[in-house]
Design an enzyme around this catalytic site. Structure first.
Site, mmCIF file in Angstrom:
data_model
loop_
_atom_site.group_PDB
_atom_site.id
_atom_site.type_symbol
_atom_site.label_atom_id
_atom_site.label_comp_id
_atom_site.label_asym_id
_atom_site.label_seq_id
_atom_site.Cartn_x
_atom_site.Cartn_y
_atom_site.Cartn_z
ATOM 1 N N ILE A 31 0.889 -1.147 -0.202
ATOM 2 C CA ILE A 31 0.111 0.054 -0.128
ATOM 3 C C ILE A 31 0.904 1.254 0.004
ATOM 4 C CG2 ILE A 31 -0.284 0.380 2.654
ATOM 5 C CD1 ILE A 31 -3.334 0.564 2.003
ATOM 6 N N ASN A 87 11.652 -8.414 6.969
ATOM 7 C CA ASN A 87 12.195 -7.963 8.103
ATOM 8 C C ASN A 87 11.682 -8.469 9.221
ATOM 9 O OD1 ASN A 87 13.412 -5.473 6.854
ATOM 10 N ND2 ASN A 87 11.075 -4.618 6.250
ATOM 11 N N GLY A 93 12.609 -3.122 11.335
ATOM 12 C CA GLY A 93 11.721 -2.412 10.799
ATOM 13 C C GLY A 93 10.267 -3.094 10.496
ATOM 14 N N GLN A 94 10.280 -4.231 11.148
ATOM 15 C CA GLN A 94 8.992 -5.101 10.770
ATOM 16 C C GLN A 94 7.819 -4.388 11.786
ATOM 17 O OE1 GLN A 94 8.803 -9.342 12.288
ATOM 18 N NE2 GLN A 94 6.785 -9.798 11.335
ATOM 19 N N SER A 95 6.684 -4.056 10.935
ATOM 20 C CA SER A 95 5.541 -3.510 11.382
ATOM 21 C C SER A 95 4.394 -4.306 11.299
ATOM 22 C CB SER A 95 5.402 -2.023 10.806
ATOM 23 O OG SER A 95 4.927 -2.252 9.255
ATOM 24 N N HIS A 100 6.178 -11.732 5.434
ATOM 25 C CA HIS A 100 6.023 -11.484 4.353
ATOM 26 C C HIS A 100 7.319 -11.067 3.821
ATOM 27 C CE1 HIS A 100 5.879 -7.893 7.207
ATOM 28 N NE2 HIS A 100 6.500 -7.261 6.239
ATOM 29 N N HIS A 102 8.993 -8.935 0.923
ATOM 30 C CA HIS A 102 8.937 -8.037 0.052
ATOM 31 C C HIS A 102 9.535 -8.239 -1.218
ATOM 32 C CE1 HIS A 102 7.871 -4.737 3.212
ATOM 33 N NE2 HIS A 102 8.532 -5.453 4.198
HETATM 34 P P1 5GP Z 1 7.264 -4.513 7.229
HETATM 35 O O1 5GP Z 1 7.531 -3.116 7.758
HETATM 36 O O2 5GP Z 1 6.416 -5.234 8.418
HETATM 37 O O3 5GP Z 1 8.342 -5.243 6.897
HETATM 38 O O4 5GP Z 1 6.372 -4.360 6.240
HETATM 39 C C1 5GP Z 1 4.954 -4.128 6.241
HETATM 40 C C2 5GP Z 1 4.448 -3.565 4.840
HETATM 41 O O5 5GP Z 1 3.019 -3.824 4.853
HETATM 42 C C3 5GP Z 1 4.766 -2.180 4.804
HETATM 43 O O6 5GP Z 1 5.521 -2.008 3.429
HETATM 44 C C4 5GP Z 1 3.338 -1.645 4.596
HETATM 45 O O7 5GP Z 1 3.241 -0.517 3.477
HETATM 46 C C5 5GP Z 1 2.420 -2.520 4.164
HETATM 47 N N1 5GP Z 1 1.184 -2.543 4.341
HETATM 48 C C6 5GP Z 1 0.867 -2.359 5.805
HETATM 49 N N2 5GP Z 1 -0.714 -2.472 5.922
HETATM 50 C C7 5GP Z 1 -1.153 -3.031 4.554
HETATM 51 C C8 5GP Z 1 -2.241 -2.967 4.152
HETATM 52 O O8 5GP Z 1 -3.343 -2.866 4.704
HETATM 53 N N3 5GP Z 1 -2.091 -3.187 2.888
HETATM 54 C C9 5GP Z 1 -1.361 -3.312 1.867
HETATM 55 N N4 5GP Z 1 -1.488 -3.650 0.590
HETATM 56 N N5 5GP Z 1 -0.022 -3.354 2.423
HETATM 57 C C10 5GP Z 1 0.250 -2.806 3.681
#
Ligand code: 5GP
Ligand code: ZN
Length: 114
Positions: A31, A87, A93-95, A100, A102
């Site tokens: 997103i 991540n 930076g895992q959020s 997942h 990337h």
């Molecule tokens: P992380 O920071 O955990 O490695 O990556 C999480 C990713 O999920 C981020 O790049 C963020 O933009 C994406 N993301 C978070 N919420 C959503 C969502 O509701 N839909 C989509 N398509 N991506 C999301």
């Protein structure tokens, strides 16, 4: 069983730009893309991170990697190249705590990653 925002996307309860799905995993557009192509490959099964005990999930994890290559091809970034990132926890930076991968491509990547 734990559920989260990505479980919702996998179940089609939450909208996402899905580009591939099968019995085991789903691929959709991030997103908040960090590159012209930014995909997320997730298992349907809720796995929080690589810190989980994944001994029983080897086939699933291998399948996800095979899907990465196919998804990259479908987006036309296999030839120019792409970066795959997982991540894990805060400093990386895992959020979202649903595993997942990337897949980023369509521009030149720097190294080392920030
Ligand atoms: P992380 O920071 O955990 O490695 O990556 C999480 C990713 O999920 C981020 O790049 C963020 O933009 C994406 N993301 C978070 N919420 C959503 C969502 O509701 N839909 C989509 N398509 N991506 C999301
Ligand atoms: Zn989940």
């Amino acid at each position: 069983m734990a559920r989260c925002i990505f479980c919702g996307i996998a179940a089609h309860e939450k909208p996402a730009a899905i580009i591939h799905e099968d019995e085991h995993c789903v691929v959709f557009r991030d997103i908040n893309p960090q590159a012209p192509v930014h995909l997320l490959v997730i298992p349907r099964k809720h796995i929080a991170s690589l810190n989980d005990d994944l001994d029983g999930d080897r086939e699933l994890l291998g399948h996800m990697l095979s899907v990465v290559g196919r998804a990259a091809k479908s987006q036309g970034i296999d030839g120019t190249g792409y970066r795959t990132v997982i991540n894990t926890n805060a400093e990386a930076g895992q959020s979202v705590f649903h595993l997942h991968i990337h897949v980023l491509g369509g521009r030149r990547m720097g190294w080392p990653p920030g």
